[in-house]
Design a protein around this motif. Structure first.
Motif, PDB file in Angstrom:
ATOM      1  N   GLU A   1       0.843  -1.197   0.000  1.00 39.11           N
ATOM      2  CA  GLU A   1       0.000   0.000   0.000  1.00 39.11           C
ATOM      3  C   GLU A   1       0.880   1.249   0.000  1.00 39.11           C
ATOM      4  OE1 GLU A   1      -3.609   1.564  -0.457  1.00 39.11           O
ATOM      5  OE2 GLU A   1      -3.276  -0.579  -0.194  1.00 39.11           O
ATOM      6  N   PRO A   2       0.662   2.204  -0.933  1.00 39.66           N
ATOM      7  CA  PRO A   2       1.452   3.442  -0.939  1.00 39.66           C
ATOM      8  C   PRO A   2       1.253   4.212   0.368  1.00 39.66           C
ATOM      9  CG  PRO A   2       0.211   3.219  -2.968  1.00 39.66           C
ATOM     10  CD  PRO A   2      -0.288   2.155  -2.037  1.00 39.66           C
ATOM     11  N   ARG A   3       2.360   4.800   0.841  1.00 41.12           N
ATOM     12  CA  ARG A   3       2.342   5.564   2.083  1.00 41.12           C
ATOM     13  C   ARG A   3       2.848   6.970   1.820  1.00 41.12           C
ATOM     14  NH1 ARG A   3       6.202   5.869   5.931  1.00 41.12           N
ATOM     15  NH2 ARG A   3       7.463   4.288   4.879  1.00 41.12           N
ATOM     16  N   MET A   4       2.022   7.975   2.124  1.00 42.34           N
ATOM     17  CA  MET A   4       2.361   9.367   1.841  1.00 42.34           C
ATOM     18  C   MET A   4       3.355   9.906   2.869  1.00 42.34           C
ATOM     19  SD  MET A   4      -0.074  12.728   1.698  1.00 42.34           S
ATOM     20  CE  MET A   4       0.109  13.197   3.403  1.00 42.34           C
ATOM     21  N   VAL A   5       4.412  10.570   2.365  1.00 42.30           N
ATOM     22  CA  VAL A   5       5.345  11.285   3.233  1.00 42.30           C
ATOM     23  C   VAL A   5       5.692  12.611   2.568  1.00 42.30           C
ATOM     24  CG1 VAL A   5       6.354   9.202   4.274  1.00 42.30           C
ATOM     25  CG2 VAL A   5       7.421  10.202   2.272  1.00 42.30           C
ATOM     26  N   PHE A   6       6.044  13.582   3.390  1.00 39.82           N
ATOM     27  CA  PHE A   6       6.489  14.872   2.875  1.00 39.82           C
ATOM     28  C   PHE A   6       7.988  14.800   2.631  1.00 39.82           C
ATOM     29  CE2 PHE A   6       2.564  15.971   5.039  1.00 39.82           C
ATOM     30  CZ  PHE A   6       1.952  16.742   4.065  1.00 39.82           C
ATOM     31  N   ALA A   7       8.429  15.486   1.568  1.00 42.92           N
ATOM     32  CA  ALA A   7       9.827  15.412   1.159  1.00 42.92           C
ATOM     33  C   ALA A   7      10.284  16.763   0.622  1.00 42.92           C
ATOM     34  CB  ALA A   7       9.987  14.360   0.064  1.00 42.92           C
ATOM     35  N   ASN A   8      11.581  16.895   0.498  1.00 46.37           N
ATOM     36  CA  ASN A   8      12.190  18.022  -0.197  1.00 46.37           C
ATOM     37  C   ASN A   8      12.762  17.494  -1.498  1.00 46.37           C
ATOM     38  OD1 ASN A   8      11.826  20.068   1.784  1.00 46.37           O
ATOM     39  ND2 ASN A   8      13.483  19.166   2.974  1.00 46.37           N
ATOM     40  N   LYS A   9      12.288  18.009  -2.628  1.00 50.23           N
ATOM     41  CA  LYS A   9      12.847  17.616  -3.928  1.00 50.23           C
ATOM     42  C   LYS A   9      14.134  18.396  -4.137  1.00 50.23           C
ATOM     43  CE  LYS A   9      11.319  19.026  -7.914  1.00 50.23           C
ATOM     44  NZ  LYS A   9      10.616  19.258  -9.161  1.00 50.23           N
ATOM     45  N   LYS A  10      15.183  17.684  -4.516  1.00 51.64           N
ATOM     46  CA  LYS A  10      16.487  18.300  -4.751  1.00 51.64           C
ATOM     47  C   LYS A  10      16.986  17.879  -6.128  1.00 51.64           C
ATOM     48  CE  LYS A  10      18.664  18.727  -0.518  1.00 51.64           C
ATOM     49  NZ  LYS A  10      19.686  18.253   0.407  1.00 51.64           N
TER      50      LYS A  10
END
Length: 103
Positions: free
Chosen positions: A28-37
């Motif tokens: 199951e996909p799990r949402m997380v917050f990230a910083n795109k670099k």
């Protein structure tokens, strides 16, 4: 760091395929917050020599990453090519699924 990008981490789990046989399937996909670099240029070129085109690097909190092999960003499936742990954070270097010679 503003943590404004959202990625969906997807691990592989033991399950059954469409015919009922044991198989490794997507969890199951799990949402997380990230910083795109940006992918570092030397890493991009080294991967390219091996037939892999790196597309993104995301920084997520180490305690939110459990070794998932795939992720989705903006509706596009990505494979985690390499990780680099930096204490509280981990970098996930990715390439678009199917953009290598192994897929």
């Amino acid at each position: 760091m503003n943590w404004s990008d959202v990625v969906y981490l997807i691990g592989l789990v033991e399950g059954t395929d469409s015919e009922g046989f044991p198989s490794t399937v997507k969890g199951e996909p799990r949402m997380v917050f990230a910083n795109k670099k940006s992918v570092r240029s030397n890493e991009f070129h080294m991967a390219k020599q091996h037939g892999v085109t790196l597309s993104y690097m995301f920084e997520v909190r180490t305690d939110e990453y459990s070794g998932e092999e795939e992720l989705t960003y903006e509706g596009k499936d990505q494979m985690v090519y390499r990780t680099y742990e930096k204490g509280e954070f981990i970098e996930l270097i990715c390439h678009r699924k199917g953009d290598d010679h192994e897929s």
